[in-house]
Write an enzyme that holds these catalytic residues in place. Sequence first.
Site, PDB file in Angstrom:
ATOM      1  N   GLY A 350       0.821  -1.205   0.000  1.00  0.00           N
ATOM      2  CA  GLY A 350       0.000   0.000   0.000  1.00  0.00           C
ATOM      3  C   GLY A 350       0.849   1.246   0.000  1.00  0.00           C
ATOM      4  O   GLY A 350       2.058   1.212   0.229  1.00  0.00           O
ATOM      5  N   GLY A 353      -0.311   9.002   1.815  1.00  0.00           N
ATOM      6  CA  GLY A 353       0.348  10.286   1.800  1.00  0.00           C
ATOM      7  C   GLY A 353       1.603  10.283   2.655  1.00  0.00           C
ATOM      8  O   GLY A 353       2.528  11.050   2.443  1.00  0.00           O
ATOM      9  N   GLU A 356       5.095   4.359   2.293  1.00  0.00           N
ATOM     10  CA  GLU A 356       4.655   3.049   1.818  1.00  0.00           C
ATOM     11  C   GLU A 356       4.367   2.098   2.980  1.00  0.00           C
ATOM     12  O   GLU A 356       4.879   2.264   4.071  1.00  0.00           O
ATOM     13  CB  GLU A 356       5.728   2.403   0.938  1.00  0.00           C
ATOM     14  CG  GLU A 356       5.815   2.976  -0.449  1.00  0.00           C
ATOM     15  CD  GLU A 356       6.716   4.196  -0.503  1.00  0.00           C
ATOM     16  OE1 GLU A 356       7.716   4.220   0.221  1.00  0.00           O
ATOM     17  OE2 GLU A 356       6.378   5.143  -1.238  1.00  0.00           O
ATOM     18  N   LYS A 371       4.751   0.210   8.220  1.00  0.00           N
ATOM     19  CA  LYS A 371       4.372   1.502   7.653  1.00  0.00           C
ATOM     20  C   LYS A 371       5.574   2.421   7.759  1.00  0.00           C
ATOM     21  O   LYS A 371       5.968   2.814   8.846  1.00  0.00           O
ATOM     22  CB  LYS A 371       3.182   2.032   8.455  1.00  0.00           C
ATOM     23  CG  LYS A 371       2.590   3.318   7.992  1.00  0.00           C
ATOM     24  CD  LYS A 371       1.260   3.533   8.717  1.00  0.00           C
ATOM     25  CE  LYS A 371       0.965   4.998   8.947  1.00  0.00           C
ATOM     26  NZ  LYS A 371      -0.240   5.197   9.762  1.00  0.00           N
ATOM     27  N   ASP A 467     -10.744   9.672  12.417  1.00  0.00           N
ATOM     28  CA  ASP A 467     -10.621   9.449  10.976  1.00  0.00           C
ATOM     29  C   ASP A 467     -11.204   8.089  10.592  1.00  0.00           C
ATOM     30  O   ASP A 467     -10.587   7.311   9.879  1.00  0.00           O
ATOM     31  CB  ASP A 467      -9.153   9.562  10.549  1.00  0.00           C
ATOM     32  CG  ASP A 467      -9.015   9.819   9.048  1.00  0.00           C
ATOM     33  OD1 ASP A 467     -10.036  10.185   8.414  1.00  0.00           O
ATOM     34  OD2 ASP A 467      -7.912   9.647   8.517  1.00  0.00           O
TER      35      ASP A 467
END
Length: 669
Positions: A350, A353, A356, A371, A467
């Site tokens: 994935g 912003g 990766e 991440k 979020d």
Amino acid sequence: MAWYLKYVIPLIFSIITLNFTATRAQGLSYQYQVCSTNKFTPNSTFQRDLTTLFSSLSSTASSNVEFFNNTVTAGTNSSDTVYGLFLCRGDIPSDLCNHCVGNATQRLSTHADCTLSKAAVVYYDECIVRYSNRSFFSTLTMQAGYALWNPTNMTNQESFKRLLYDTMNKTADDAAHFPTGAKKFATRETSIDIFQKLYCLAQCTQDLFPGDCRSCLDSLINSDLPGCCAGSQGGRVYYPNCIIRFEIYPFFRSLPTAPTPSPAGLVPPTNSGENKSRSRTIILIVVPIVSLATFLTLLYYVLWRRARKSSKILLRKNFGEESSTLQGLQFDLVTIKEATNNFSPENEIGKGGFGEVYKGILLDGRYIAVKRLSKSSRQGSVEFRNEILLIAKLQHKNLVAFIGFCLEEEEKILIYEYVSNRSLDYFLFGYPEEKLSWYQRYNIIKGTALGIFYLHEYSRLKVIHRDLKPSNVLLDENMNPKISDFGLARIVDIDQNRAETNRIVGTYGYMSPEYAMFGQFSEKSDVFSFGIMILEIITGKKNGNSYKSNEDDGGLMSNVWRNWTNQTPLSILEPNMKENYFETEVIRCIEIGLLCVQENPNMRPTIAEVVSYLNDLTIELPSPQEPAFFSHGIDQKAVMQQESSSNSSVIGSMPFSVNEMSISDFYPR
Ligand SMILES: *[C@@H]1O[C@H](CO)[C@@H](O)[C@H](O)[C@H]1NC(C)=O
Ligand SMILES: *[C@@H]1O[C@H](CO)[C@@H](O)[C@H](O)[C@H]1NC(C)=O
Ligand SMILES: *[C@@H]1O[C@H](CO)[C@@H](O)[C@H](O)[C@H]1NC(C)=O
Ligand SMILES: *[C@@H]1O[C@H](CO)[C@@H](O)[C@H](O)[C@H]1NC(C)=O
Ligand SMILES: *[C@@H]1O[C@H](CO)[C@@H](O)[C@H](O)[C@H]1NC(C)=O
Ligand SMILES: *[C@@H]1O[C@H](CO)[C@@H](O)[C@H](O)[C@H]1NC(C)=O
Ligand SMILES: *[C@@H]1O[C@H](CO)[C@@H](O)[C@H](O)[C@H]1NC(C)=O
């Protein structure tokens, strides 16, 4: 960072625990017995031999011996011979061993099922006692086995089973590599996740040949374990020649690591002279070993300190007082590079912003999602720090589990359990041909509600996610939802029901009006986002998909509301929904969704109420009013203008149609 790090701590630890192991409780845990129905005649030679055998077992157990086999023949008639042995579990202190063997022989000679039996075996957690009229030494017996397991299942069955078989296999290898006659006992512990460890034990009787020991354990691991215990939180399988056990808590005592296996134990020490020379030998061996170990430990410690110093400073700089509690979660870059094949493009699952996301596998077999914040990401430090501090304190089956992080001058990396590379967003909007059934959708709604419920009410903190959206809900192989991405989450005081920020971050389409306009966030703003998600899950349509909405179809919410007031709620259902659905469930979910998106936060239910509405279909719901963003013509443009005219942000340039992107990604730092 350095290989020696891994050895220092266990060494220190085993030296410390050595002194504490002797003071444990002396309870015995009887498990099971098998006594032959072939009986011998009372007052026979066989009985006298058996009595002799029992007393030899008990008296040997009292002299610091863990395993003993004996043969008693009083007369010349070979049919009167009795063979017997005891084995104590490798980690228990000798007084408990003695107690156990005494209790076991007593039991075998008095229990109604066992008196006069020609053969018997009795299992305790602490020892095994066995006898027979047939010789069985050095012979594998795969009968009279026993299994016991914890009825509670592990949540992540498949990955747990892999870890269990793998660890058990290694433990069995350890136990079986000792030569015939030596103690064959091994334990292992390994991390399941940052909160849980798996503890494994394997042992064989010492009369077995190493190969027989391994096949005995193999049979338990590969034939018995899958049937009884593999997905449980704990299990034990006992056979006359070998035993295995695992738990998610430490059930065995730590042993000082023996330098080499010593073939002692077959014969009890017989006189004090031998004892004396033995203790001299022990001193001669132990003293140099202990001094060497101490020296090496100190040396390693110094080197380790030096190597850790810079990363420690970095840790303290970023986390202040919390750095000490986070130290155990820190991974070094080398480990992460190994796990992800040096961040190879094949491992990439994935991109956001922030940078990766890579899939990886740790040396202990755990699958991870890594991440990696890109250096150019303006989101950077604040969210990184925030996410770690928060998620390290959270654990729930509907939240993605945190494993650790890597923090070096040039790298900021978060490590999560690998769930899958599919999010709810992907399933709802990514592949129209691959639709979910109602059953799965309902399950996702309920699981997500539980995850939010945990965040709001059940964790030690009160966490507002801020979020919530389909792309932040990952689906595991069984389509269970797991909430991810806590970069924007905030902790609020338990009794505080609202907080304000002048830095509004989140995703349009899922933000409540009071948050989008005034920066007021609360549990009710998460409930709002959840309500939008429910409606999206039911309809398969995205909220505020501006390029699609023409005038007579004024967006998702107005469409839902219109059909609700027209009493045609089912017509909003995703048309391609494959399987049957229960009308009452669907209608109830639509109603809950509408209640969650009420404009007035006080009119929205709490997540606890939502969970109870979903669990108990008899609870009556309040009637929903017209939802927000519709009643007073407040649309996203108005919100946007409000926001861009405030001096705290520069989000005015954000394109409307990019609904899925977090605004936070556009923030300068
Ligand atoms: C066995 O011996 C005991 C005493 O030694 C005696 O009381 C008992 O009657 C004997 N039983 C049989 C079956 O001979
Ligand atoms: C104990 O078992 C070993 C291995 O089978 C055997 O050689 C030995 O004779 C046994 N000892 C006694 C006292 O039966
Ligand atoms: C040995 O004992 C069995 C039964 O206990 C008996 O049948 C057999 O005759 C005895 N053998 C000898 C040689 O005494
Ligand atoms: C042991 O007892 C069983 C059952 O009575 C008998 O069949 C077997 O022959 C006995 N074995 C020996 C070696 O005496
Ligand atoms: C054996 O253990 C049981 C249960 O712990 C206990 O009730 C019994 O008294 C013990 N017997 C002996 C001889 O220690
Ligand atoms: C645990 O899993 C087994 C098999 O997967 C199942 O039969 C059993 O009902 C489960 N137990 C619980 C308490 O969920
Ligand atoms: C365990 O070991 C056996 C033999 O050593 C092997 O056949 C089996 O595949 C191993 N299982 C796992 C899960 O490693």
